[in-house]
Design a protein around this motif. Structure first.
Motif, mmCIF file in Angstrom:
data_model
loop_
_atom_site.group_PDB
_atom_site.id
_atom_site.type_symbol
_atom_site.label_atom_id
_atom_site.label_comp_id
_atom_site.label_asym_id
_atom_site.label_seq_id
_atom_site.Cartn_x
_atom_site.Cartn_y
_atom_site.Cartn_z
ATOM 1 N N GLY A 74 -18.659 -19.255 13.607
ATOM 2 C CA GLY A 74 -18.383 -19.666 14.971
ATOM 3 C C GLY A 74 -18.033 -18.480 15.850
ATOM 4 N N PHE A 75 -16.744 -18.289 16.154
ATOM 5 C CA PHE A 75 -16.294 -17.248 17.064
ATOM 6 C C PHE A 75 -16.569 -15.859 16.499
ATOM 7 C CE2 PHE A 75 -12.887 -14.331 18.388
ATOM 8 C CZ PHE A 75 -13.144 -14.298 19.749
ATOM 9 N N LEU A 76 -17.129 -14.978 17.323
ATOM 10 C CA LEU A 76 -17.397 -13.610 16.921
ATOM 11 C C LEU A 76 -16.381 -12.671 17.553
ATOM 12 C CD1 LEU A 76 -21.292 -13.336 17.165
ATOM 13 C CD2 LEU A 76 -19.883 -13.531 15.120
ATOM 14 N N PRO A 77 -15.566 -11.995 16.768
ATOM 15 C CA PRO A 77 -14.599 -11.056 17.334
ATOM 16 C C PRO A 77 -15.297 -9.826 17.898
ATOM 17 C CG PRO A 77 -14.578 -10.937 14.947
ATOM 18 C CD PRO A 77 -15.464 -12.097 15.305
ATOM 19 N N THR A 79 -15.056 -6.829 17.151
ATOM 20 C CA THR A 79 -15.433 -5.818 16.171
ATOM 21 C C THR A 79 -16.805 -6.058 15.562
ATOM 22 O OG1 THR A 79 -14.215 -7.085 14.511
ATOM 23 C CG2 THR A 79 -13.054 -5.244 15.565
ATOM 24 N N VAL A 80 -17.356 -7.271 15.708
ATOM 25 C CA VAL A 80 -18.696 -7.538 15.173
ATOM 26 C C VAL A 80 -19.728 -6.950 16.128
ATOM 27 C CG1 VAL A 80 -20.366 -9.312 14.551
ATOM 28 C CG2 VAL A 80 -17.959 -9.595 13.938
ATOM 29 N N LEU A 81 -20.627 -6.109 15.588
ATOM 30 C CA LEU A 81 -21.600 -5.401 16.415
ATOM 31 C C LEU A 81 -22.995 -6.003 16.356
ATOM 32 C CD1 LEU A 81 -20.591 -1.764 15.390
ATOM 33 C CD2 LEU A 81 -19.852 -3.023 17.421
ATOM 34 N N TYR A 82 -23.361 -6.570 15.221
ATOM 35 C CA TYR A 82 -24.743 -7.034 15.046
ATOM 36 C C TYR A 82 -24.778 -8.044 13.913
ATOM 37 C CZ TYR A 82 -29.829 -6.725 14.207
ATOM 38 O OH TYR A 82 -31.158 -7.002 14.047
ATOM 39 N N VAL A 83 -25.543 -9.112 14.104
ATOM 40 C CA VAL A 83 -25.699 -10.140 13.078
ATOM 41 C C VAL A 83 -27.164 -10.547 13.037
ATOM 42 C CG1 VAL A 83 -25.151 -12.504 12.410
ATOM 43 C CG2 VAL A 83 -23.344 -11.041 13.319
ATOM 44 N N HIS A 84 -27.739 -10.543 11.845
ATOM 45 C CA HIS A 84 -29.111 -11.028 11.677
ATOM 46 C C HIS A 84 -29.256 -11.521 10.249
ATOM 47 C CE1 HIS A 84 -33.388 -11.473 12.495
ATOM 48 N NE2 HIS A 84 -33.623 -10.918 11.318
ATOM 49 N N GLY A 85 -29.482 -12.811 10.083
ATOM 50 C CA GLY A 85 -29.527 -13.365 8.737
ATOM 51 C C GLY A 85 -28.199 -13.140 8.041
ATOM 52 N N LEU A 87 -27.207 -10.109 7.243
ATOM 53 C CA LEU A 87 -26.778 -8.749 7.577
ATOM 54 C C LEU A 87 -25.756 -8.802 8.701
ATOM 55 C CD1 LEU A 87 -27.007 -5.630 7.525
ATOM 56 C CD2 LEU A 87 -28.884 -5.860 9.175
ATOM 57 N N ILE A 88 -24.641 -8.107 8.506
ATOM 58 C CA ILE A 88 -23.608 -8.033 9.537
ATOM 59 C C ILE A 88 -23.114 -6.598 9.642
ATOM 60 C CG2 ILE A 88 -21.812 -8.742 7.890
ATOM 61 C CD1 ILE A 88 -20.346 -10.066 10.247
ATOM 62 N N LEU A 89 -22.988 -6.107 10.870
ATOM 63 C CA LEU A 89 -22.418 -4.797 11.144
ATOM 64 C C LEU A 89 -21.142 -4.985 11.938
ATOM 65 C CD1 LEU A 89 -25.493 -4.002 10.596
ATOM 66 C CD2 LEU A 89 -25.033 -2.016 12.055
ATOM 67 N N TRP A 90 -20.107 -4.243 11.575
ATOM 68 C CA TRP A 90 -18.853 -4.354 12.308
ATOM 69 C C TRP A 90 -18.200 -2.984 12.459
ATOM 70 C CZ3 TRP A 90 -19.466 -5.803 7.252
ATOM 71 C CH2 TRP A 90 -18.601 -5.243 6.312
ATOM 72 N N TRP A 91 -17.307 -2.925 13.395
ATOM 73 C CA TRP A 91 -16.613 -1.688 13.760
ATOM 74 C C TRP A 91 -15.160 -1.775 13.331
ATOM 75 C CZ3 TRP A 91 -13.695 -1.433 18.796
ATOM 76 C CH2 TRP A 91 -13.148 -0.162 19.037
ATOM 77 N N VAL A 92 -14.675 -0.692 12.750
ATOM 78 C CA VAL A 92 -13.255 -0.560 12.429
ATOM 79 C C VAL A 92 -12.708 0.572 13.304
ATOM 80 C CG1 VAL A 92 -11.541 -0.067 10.653
ATOM 81 C CG2 VAL A 92 -13.610 -1.357 10.072
ATOM 82 N N LYS A 180 -15.138 -12.689 6.024
ATOM 83 C CA LYS A 180 -15.071 -11.801 4.874
ATOM 84 C C LYS A 180 -14.950 -10.325 5.261
ATOM 85 C CE LYS A 180 -15.663 -15.042 1.731
ATOM 86 N NZ LYS A 180 -16.870 -15.100 0.899
ATOM 87 N N ILE A 181 -14.936 -10.016 6.555
ATOM 88 C CA ILE A 181 -14.942 -8.621 6.981
ATOM 89 C C ILE A 181 -13.768 -7.840 6.399
ATOM 90 C CG2 ILE A 181 -14.542 -7.118 8.987
ATOM 91 C CD1 ILE A 181 -16.459 -8.834 10.562
#
Length: 249
Positions: A74-77, A79-85, A87-92, A180-181
């Motif tokens: 649901g909600f994307l914080p 820190t989440v940069l990209y989502v596809h299938g 695959l998830i990219l996030w920033w710390v 799960k980040i």
């Protein structure tokens, strides 16, 4: 006719309602056709009604909705940069975090011990995780990365020149949802860092990577010295296959 039974488990009860069915047809030449059918309830049981061809726009909207459901809850914080299938990219963002090392041989003596760990400053990081990928890169500054943000080699042992993390025997989380980040972050930072895993320079520091992390553990720096980071000649957009790749020096 045999009847198939299945169930769908959702985070919240009664949030999904069966109202349409999609039938897929595949041809021998690789072509495909989908039809959409309204689902009616007859005598308490769902019945698939007459169908109509699925339009290209409807197919795109359905694919986007399914990918969104797989990728996060649901909600994307921020820190989440990209989502596809999956695959998830996030920033710390830059922060202080505990890091532990287990080195041997001559390096252990120069390191001040075979096993050492301290809470020290960390640079900003971009992580990527999927069923096939686990990687990390460093970024400068404390602003949320954009596709134009330059990437740098993550200055950690056990990370190769392409950002790939050597998992070893470290248990990793199941799944790559937003929830799960932090578990993925913990899997990285709670492992033992054992040796550099790049063919070139891991970082730019007099004495090399072992000397740098020894000085970090000795609390020589109050902030992570970004000057030591090695440019990997690409941007976040370039990493994702976009056109924002930096010109090679």
């Amino acid at each position: 006719m045999n009847e198939a039974e299945f169930s769908i488990h959702t985070p919240t009860e009664n949030v999904l309602t069966l109202d349409q069915a999609v039938l897929l047809y595949h041809g021998r030449n690789g072509g495909a056709l989908a039809t959409v059918h309204e689902v009616m309830t007859v005598d308490g049981s769902p019945v698939i009604g007459a169908g109509r061809a699925m339009t290209a726009q409807a197919a795109r909207e359905l694919a986007a909705a399914l990918l969104q459901r797989v990728a996060h809850g649901g909600f994307l914080p921020e820190t989440v940069l990209y989502v596809h299938g999956d695959l998830i990219l996030w920033w710390v963002p830059p922060t202080r975090r505990h890091i532990a090392f287990r080195v041997d041989g001559d390096h252990a003596e120069a390191f001040g011990g075979g096993e050492r760990g301290e809470t020290v400053p960390q640079p900003g990081l971009v992580f990527a995780a999927s069923s096939r990928t686990w990687g990390v890169w460093a970024v400068k500054g404390n602003r949320r990365p954009t596709p134009q943000t330059p990437l740098y080699q993550a200055p950690y042992f056990n990370v190769n020149g392409q950002g790939g993390i050597c998992q070893g025997n470290v248990p990793v989380p199941e799944g790559t949802t937003v929830e799960k980040i932090e578990a993925w972050n913990d899997a990285f930072f709670r492992s033992y860092f054992t040796h550099p895993n790049v063919t070139g320079k891991l970082l730019r520091y007099r004495g090399g990577a072992y000397a740098f992390w020894r000085d970090m553990l000795d609390q020589r720096f109050t902030r992570f010295p970004e000057r030591v980071l090695v440019d990997v000649k690409t941007t976040l957009g370039g990493l994702l296959g976009g056109k924002d790749r930096k010109e090679a020096a």
